[in-house]
Enzyme design. Structure first.
Site, PDB file in Angstrom:
ATOM      1  N   GLU A 136      -2.494  10.624 -11.194  1.00 41.08           N
ATOM      2  CA  GLU A 136      -2.065  10.460 -12.566  1.00 41.08           C
ATOM      3  C   GLU A 136      -2.917   9.473 -13.190  1.00 41.08           C
ATOM      4  O   GLU A 136      -3.176   8.401 -12.518  1.00 41.08           O
ATOM      5  CB  GLU A 136      -0.598  10.108 -12.861  1.00 41.08           C
ATOM      6  CG  GLU A 136      -0.410  10.011 -14.440  1.00 41.08           C
ATOM      7  CD  GLU A 136       1.022   9.445 -14.571  1.00 41.08           C
ATOM      8  OE1 GLU A 136       1.651   9.834 -15.664  1.00 41.08           O
ATOM      9  OE2 GLU A 136       1.806   9.132 -13.699  1.00 41.08           O
ATOM     10  N   HIS A 183       3.109  11.795  -6.960  1.00 42.57           N
ATOM     11  CA  HIS A 183       1.844  11.224  -7.395  1.00 42.57           C
ATOM     12  C   HIS A 183       1.705   9.719  -7.266  1.00 42.57           C
ATOM     13  O   HIS A 183       2.669   9.165  -7.076  1.00 42.57           O
ATOM     14  CB  HIS A 183       1.477  11.640  -8.804  1.00 42.57           C
ATOM     15  CG  HIS A 183       2.212  11.027  -9.768  1.00 42.57           C
ATOM     16  ND1 HIS A 183       3.286  11.861 -10.347  1.00 42.57           N
ATOM     17  CD2 HIS A 183       2.235   9.849 -10.285  1.00 42.57           C
ATOM     18  CE1 HIS A 183       3.740  10.844 -11.424  1.00 42.57           C
ATOM     19  NE2 HIS A 183       3.249   9.768 -11.325  1.00 42.57           N
ATOM     20  N   ARG A 228      -1.760  11.119   4.039  1.00 44.33           N
ATOM     21  CA  ARG A 228      -2.639  11.625   5.235  1.00 44.33           C
ATOM     22  C   ARG A 228      -3.505  12.678   4.857  1.00 44.33           C
ATOM     23  O   ARG A 228      -3.154  13.468   3.812  1.00 44.33           O
ATOM     24  CB  ARG A 228      -1.653  12.417   6.270  1.00 44.33           C
ATOM     25  CG  ARG A 228      -0.645  11.391   6.829  1.00 44.33           C
ATOM     26  CD  ARG A 228       0.190  12.152   7.985  1.00 44.33           C
ATOM     27  NE  ARG A 228       1.172  11.071   8.831  1.00 44.33           N
ATOM     28  CZ  ARG A 228       2.442  10.873   8.401  1.00 44.33           C
ATOM     29  NH1 ARG A 228       2.892  11.504   7.272  1.00 44.33           N
ATOM     30  NH2 ARG A 228       2.865   9.960   9.038  1.00 44.33           N
ATOM     31  N   ASN A 255      -5.248  12.287  11.329  1.00 45.14           N
ATOM     32  CA  ASN A 255      -5.090  12.458  12.835  1.00 45.14           C
ATOM     33  C   ASN A 255      -5.639  13.661  13.160  1.00 45.14           C
ATOM     34  O   ASN A 255      -5.634  14.803  12.480  1.00 45.14           O
ATOM     35  CB  ASN A 255      -3.379  12.725  12.868  1.00 45.14           C
ATOM     36  CG  ASN A 255      -2.471  11.643  12.577  1.00 45.14           C
ATOM     37  OD1 ASN A 255      -2.477  10.561  13.097  1.00 45.14           O
ATOM     38  ND2 ASN A 255      -1.538  11.976  11.468  1.00 45.14           N
ATOM     39  N   GLU A 276      -4.006   3.773   1.464  1.00 47.49           N
ATOM     40  CA  GLU A 276      -4.181   3.970   2.882  1.00 47.49           C
ATOM     41  C   GLU A 276      -4.431   5.419   3.217  1.00 47.49           C
ATOM     42  O   GLU A 276      -3.580   6.146   3.212  1.00 47.49           O
ATOM     43  CB  GLU A 276      -3.140   3.351   3.887  1.00 47.49           C
ATOM     44  CG  GLU A 276      -2.994   3.475   5.346  1.00 47.49           C
ATOM     45  CD  GLU A 276      -2.070   3.212   5.931  1.00 47.49           C
ATOM     46  OE1 GLU A 276      -1.719   3.919   7.264  1.00 47.49           O
ATOM     47  OE2 GLU A 276      -1.247   2.445   5.695  1.00 47.49           O
ATOM     48  N   HIS A 307       0.897  -1.279   0.001  1.00 51.00           N
ATOM     49  CA  HIS A 307       0.089   0.223  -0.245  1.00 51.00           C
ATOM     50  C   HIS A 307       0.934   1.229  -0.013  1.00 51.00           C
ATOM     51  O   HIS A 307       2.034   1.119   0.298  1.00 51.00           O
ATOM     52  CB  HIS A 307      -1.001  -0.011   1.354  1.00 51.00           C
ATOM     53  CG  HIS A 307      -0.407   0.135   2.588  1.00 51.00           C
ATOM     54  ND1 HIS A 307       0.047  -1.029   3.398  1.00 51.00           N
ATOM     55  CD2 HIS A 307       0.226   1.246   3.369  1.00 51.00           C
ATOM     56  CE1 HIS A 307       0.585  -0.637   4.598  1.00 51.00           C
ATOM     57  NE2 HIS A 307       0.718   0.667   4.309  1.00 51.00           N
TER      58      HIS A 307
END
Length: 262
Positions: A121, A74, A11, A61, A57, A7
């Site tokens: 992209e 990217h 964030r 936070n 993922e 993965h």
């Protein structure tokens, strides 16, 4: 070591908005979710993913707004050959903002941005699910050192390159990787520029056959022991590339009830 890219973590500032964006526009489904103390992690990906396919993922936070740097470039998602223009128009018709259309990219690819400014992209491929992750691009300041890191530490091979007058792209992947697996794109600009990481991009994750054995092998190959498994309840570990990109090492049990080793 398996070497398959499991993965890529980014964030996000508004988890609900980001999950909705990827589910609405890329037709991703939620593969798993973990609620921690002050943070939430969500795995996303297309339905019926290939066993070597990579997930996205999203990490949120509480109370933090991530800063996008330029050391990460990217993620690329696949569309069928001959359908780049229609796929881009589909995203725009669905409410995605125009960023870099196919015409401005020579008809070879296109770019959009997610709600946090992460660049996505679009690339044409004759394999892989629609919108599945094709590669992740990292910018590096020393191409030879970066290629050597992935080759010596993780046994990745150079699968392709593209060289222009001012920059070069190098694609690396494990030997024998399925076409559906995600690869790493290293971008090297010849002008000697440096990059800022920010904190909006988190890490890439590589699958291990045996976490302890493969971690020991990484150390033998002189990989930095950034966050050893012993500091993470022996569930995962982190090293870093010469350019400071974080690489997670984790085992993946396809029969486990949860994607999270917590």
């Amino acid at each position: 070591m398996d070497g398959t890219l499991d993965h890529v973590m980014v964030r996000v500032s508004d988890l609900a908005a980001s999950v909705d964006w990827y589910q609405t526009h890329l037709d991703y489904e939620e593969k798993g979710r973990h609620e921690g103390d002050g943070f939430t992690i969500v795995y996303l990906g297309p339905a019926d993913m290939h066993q070597e396919g990579a997930m996205l993922e999203l990490t949120h936070n509480e109370g933090e707004t991530p800063t996008v740097g330029d050391a990460w470039g990217h993620v690329a998602v696949r569309v069928p050959e001959g359908e780049l223009e229609s796929a881009y128009e589909q995203l725009l018709d669905g409410g995605v903002s125009d960023y870099r259309d196919p015409e401005s990219c020579g008809g070879k690819y296109a770019f959009v941005k997610d709600p946090d400014g992460h660049e996505i992209e679009l690339v044409e491929r004759d394999h892989g699910r629609l919108w599945s992750l094709d590669h992740t691009m990292l910018r590096v300041e020393d191409a030879d050192r970066a290629i050597g890191f992935w080759g010596r530490k993780f046994e990745y091979e150079l699968a392709g390159r593209w060289e222009a007058s001012t920059f070069a792209n190098y694609f690396l992947e494990p030997a024998g990787a399925a076409p559906e697996a995600m690869s790493v794109e290293l971008t090297y600009n010849y002008d000697g520029r440096t990059y800022e990481h920010g904190d909006a991009w988190g890490h890439l994750a590589v699958r291990a056959h045996d976490l302890q054995e493969d971690w020991a092998q990484l150390l033998t190959r002189e990989a930095p022991a950034y966050r050893p498994p012993s500091e993470n309840e022996n569930r995962y570990g982190f090293t870093k590339t010469p350019s400071g990109h974080e690489i997670e090492l984790l085992e993946r049990d396809p029969d486990a009830d949860s994607l999270f080793p917590f």
